[in-house]
Design an enzyme around this catalytic site. Sequence first.
Site, PDB file in Angstrom:
ATOM      1  N   ASP A 198     -16.410  -3.587   9.770  1.00 37.22           N
ATOM      2  CA  ASP A 198     -16.675  -2.400   8.951  1.00 37.22           C
ATOM      3  C   ASP A 198     -17.860  -2.673   8.044  1.00 37.22           C
ATOM      4  O   ASP A 198     -18.705  -3.511   8.358  1.00 37.22           O
ATOM      5  CB  ASP A 198     -15.412  -2.095   8.129  1.00 37.22           C
ATOM      6  CG  ASP A 198     -15.230  -3.115   7.015  1.00 37.22           C
ATOM      7  OD1 ASP A 198     -14.866  -2.728   5.893  1.00 37.22           O
ATOM      8  OD2 ASP A 198     -15.490  -4.302   7.259  1.00 37.22           O
ATOM      9  N   PHE A 202     -12.026  -6.489  11.760  1.00 38.80           N
ATOM     10  CA  PHE A 202     -12.529  -5.168  12.101  1.00 38.80           C
ATOM     11  C   PHE A 202     -13.906  -4.982  11.461  1.00 38.80           C
ATOM     12  O   PHE A 202     -14.011  -4.990  10.233  1.00 38.80           O
ATOM     13  CB  PHE A 202     -11.536  -4.104  11.608  1.00 38.80           C
ATOM     14  CG  PHE A 202     -10.106  -4.528  11.805  1.00 38.80           C
ATOM     15  CD1 PHE A 202      -9.248  -4.675  10.718  1.00 38.80           C
ATOM     16  CD2 PHE A 202      -9.629  -4.857  13.061  1.00 38.80           C
ATOM     17  CE1 PHE A 202      -7.932  -5.103  10.884  1.00 38.80           C
ATOM     18  CE2 PHE A 202      -8.310  -5.282  13.235  1.00 38.80           C
ATOM     19  CZ  PHE A 202      -7.463  -5.406  12.155  1.00 38.80           C
ATOM     20  N   HIS A 208       0.845  -1.210   0.000  1.00 36.48           N
ATOM     21  CA  HIS A 208       0.000   0.000   0.000  1.00 36.48           C
ATOM     22  C   HIS A 208       0.875   1.252   0.000  1.00 36.48           C
ATOM     23  O   HIS A 208       1.353   1.692   1.019  1.00 36.48           O
ATOM     24  CB  HIS A 208      -0.934  -0.005   1.225  1.00 36.48           C
ATOM     25  CG  HIS A 208      -1.851  -1.189   1.233  1.00 36.48           C
ATOM     26  ND1 HIS A 208      -2.836  -1.361   0.289  1.00 36.48           N
ATOM     27  CD2 HIS A 208      -1.902  -2.279   2.023  1.00 36.48           C
ATOM     28  CE1 HIS A 208      -3.463  -2.497   0.523  1.00 36.48           C
ATOM     29  NE2 HIS A 208      -2.931  -3.073   1.550  1.00 36.48           N
ATOM     30  N   ASP A 262      -8.352 -10.422   7.715  1.00 37.58           N
ATOM     31  CA  ASP A 262      -9.149  -9.209   7.478  1.00 37.58           C
ATOM     32  C   ASP A 262      -8.510  -8.355   6.400  1.00 37.58           C
ATOM     33  O   ASP A 262      -9.170  -7.972   5.426  1.00 37.58           O
ATOM     34  CB  ASP A 262      -9.260  -8.391   8.773  1.00 37.58           C
ATOM     35  CG  ASP A 262      -9.998  -7.090   8.535  1.00 37.58           C
ATOM     36  OD1 ASP A 262      -9.408  -6.179   7.915  1.00 37.58           O
ATOM     37  OD2 ASP A 262     -11.149  -6.967   8.962  1.00 37.58           O
TER      38      ASP A 262
HETATM   39  N1  LIG Z   1     -12.199  -4.483   8.072  1.00 38.16           N
HETATM   40  C1  LIG Z   1     -11.455  -3.513   7.567  1.00 38.16           C
HETATM   41  N2  LIG Z   1     -12.022  -2.304   7.382  1.00 38.16           N
HETATM   42  C2  LIG Z   1     -11.227  -1.328   6.867  1.00 38.16           C
HETATM   43  C3  LIG Z   1      -9.884  -1.492   6.538  1.00 38.16           C
HETATM   44  C4  LIG Z   1      -9.430  -0.240   6.055  1.00 38.16           C
HETATM   45  C5  LIG Z   1      -8.099   0.140   5.563  1.00 38.16           C
HETATM   46  N3  LIG Z   1      -7.040  -0.696   6.024  1.00 38.16           N
HETATM   47  C6  LIG Z   1      -5.955  -0.834   5.116  1.00 38.16           C
HETATM   48  C7  LIG Z   1      -4.840  -0.031   5.579  1.00 38.16           C
HETATM   49  C8  LIG Z   1      -3.799  -0.781   5.866  1.00 38.16           C
HETATM   50  C9  LIG Z   1      -4.080  -2.167   5.610  1.00 38.16           C
HETATM   51  O1  LIG Z   1      -3.162  -2.628   4.669  1.00 38.16           O
HETATM   52  C10 LIG Z   1      -5.466  -2.231   5.053  1.00 38.16           C
HETATM   53  O2  LIG Z   1      -5.474  -2.649   3.731  1.00 38.16           O
HETATM   54  C11 LIG Z   1     -10.507   0.631   6.089  1.00 38.16           C
HETATM   55  N4  LIG Z   1     -11.560  -0.052   6.577  1.00 38.16           N
HETATM   56  C12 LIG Z   1     -12.951   0.341   6.673  1.00 38.16           C
HETATM   57  O3  LIG Z   1     -13.522   0.055   5.381  1.00 38.16           O
HETATM   58  C13 LIG Z   1     -14.493   1.054   5.061  1.00 38.16           C
HETATM   59  C14 LIG Z   1     -13.952   1.842   3.889  1.00 38.16           C
HETATM   60  O4  LIG Z   1     -14.070   1.040   2.739  1.00 38.16           O
HETATM   61  P1  LIG Z   1     -14.032   1.774   1.276  1.00 38.16           P
HETATM   62  O5  LIG Z   1     -15.271   2.706   1.278  1.00 38.16           O
HETATM   63  O6  LIG Z   1     -14.107   0.624   0.300  1.00 38.16           O
HETATM   64  O7  LIG Z   1     -12.741   2.561   1.220  1.00 38.16           O
HETATM   65  C15 LIG Z   1     -14.626   1.911   6.309  1.00 38.16           C
HETATM   66  O8  LIG Z   1     -15.575   1.328   7.177  1.00 38.16           O
HETATM   67  C16 LIG Z   1     -13.237   1.795   6.918  1.00 38.16           C
HETATM   68  O9  LIG Z   1     -13.262   2.060   8.325  1.00 38.16           O
HETATM   69  C17 LIG Z   1      -9.309  -2.778   6.749  1.00 38.16           C
HETATM   70  O10 LIG Z   1      -8.128  -3.060   6.485  1.00 38.16           O
HETATM   71  N5  LIG Z   1     -10.135  -3.747   7.258  1.00 38.16           N
END
Ligand SMILES: Nc1nc2c(c(CN[C@H]3C=C[C@H](O)[C@@H]3O)cn2[C@@H]2O[C@H](COP(=O)(O)O)[C@@H](O)[C@H]2O)c(=O)[nH]1
Length: 340
Positions: free
Chosen positions: A239, A237, A53, A313
């Site tokens: 989400d 997490f 990333h 996740d």
């Molecule tokens: N379960 C889970 N939820 C995550 C993430 C992340 C970002 N993490 C990245 C950063 C470093 C790591 O390498 C991850 O790749 C954001 N979110 C949630 O998603 C939603 C946004 O979605 P969209 O609208 O499509 O961008 C929002 O609720 C946000 O709070 C995760 O990793 N896991």
Amino acid sequence: MECFLMPKESGKFITDRSKDVLVLEEGVRKVAEMLYGKINSKEFDPTGWKSLHELNPQVMNEDSINWVFVADTLNFSFWSESEEHKCLVKYKGKMHSGYWSLCAAINRALDEGIPITSASYYSTMTLDQLKHVLRSDTDIPMPLIEERHRVLKEAGHILLEKFDGSFLNCVKESGKSAQKLLQLVVENFPSYKDVATFEDKKIAFYKRAQILVADIWGLLEGKGDGSFNDIGSLTMFADYRIPQALVSLGAMKYSEELMKKLKHGVLFQSGERLEVEIRGCSIWCVELIRDYMLHLGAQKGDTIENLNAVLIDYYLWDYAREHRKDMANIPIHRVRCIFY
Ligand SMILES: Nc1nc2c(c(CN[C@H]3C=C[C@H](O)[C@@H]3O)cn2[C@@H]2O[C@H](COP(=O)(O)O)[C@@H](O)[C@H]2O)c(=O)[nH]1
């Protein structure tokens, strides 16, 4: 002090009583087998957090730790009414949406000389200053800008008062325990207290608090101050993306009733029964996927280095971003709140 079921127990408690969301054993096995094939890839290695990333900080230092704290304090509610008209942030010639639009905006501000990751700055930012930092390159602004301003200032004041202005001090106080750091975050920073009541039981999801701990672990590659011996105790997490992926991959199923609401774009309230069932079943579903992957490893006599709900996740979240089109038939559940 009120006591809440921790996320893992909350996931089990909700799944056992859920009426509109089902965890499917067969689907869990299928997803576990699919992910097991990736177990030796970069995605299942803590170093992937940086190398996969480009917008994540690439240097392991105090500034990067404070970058992660600001990003995860604002890491919520990026979804837009329409997929075609949404907030986009252009950074280094590329357009970024959703969570990545936030990261792009933080990096753009730093490049412009705005110290957006310094608590002494963001604890006293005006709303207009934050609107400038998070400005969209389309006519659709980032959602909940007033709430972002409130939670960011609050977090900055608390970081200055209790941790001398740096999240590294909070990490050090955790003594290399993920659970201790999780507790420090939810007890000191009110906007991270992501809890609800389900059938009279006080349950906790702690989505942003858990991802904050996980992102620190990922940034530091599980080394030094980030060598959390209990990182495996964190859950996925909860989400709005992972549930969509789990249903799309067949590990979870929504009732007809719930599907109808989702397809109509109904706005759910944070803490209402259907929303809590979606989040709780997602947590438990990923726990079962992890358990079955460990079972596969034992069956094959493989020694698995890193396998935990965090890496599952991260993998599923990136997968959902890359397969957005294939998942279009499974709508996300729409909530406007500061928790995810
Ligand atoms: N379960 C889970 N939820 C995550 C993430 C992340 C970002 N993490 C990245 C950063 C470093 C790591 O390498 C991850 O790749 C954001 N979110 C949630 O998603 C939603 C946004 O979605 P969209 O609208 O499509 O961008 C929002 O609720 C946000 O709070 C995760 O990793 N896991």
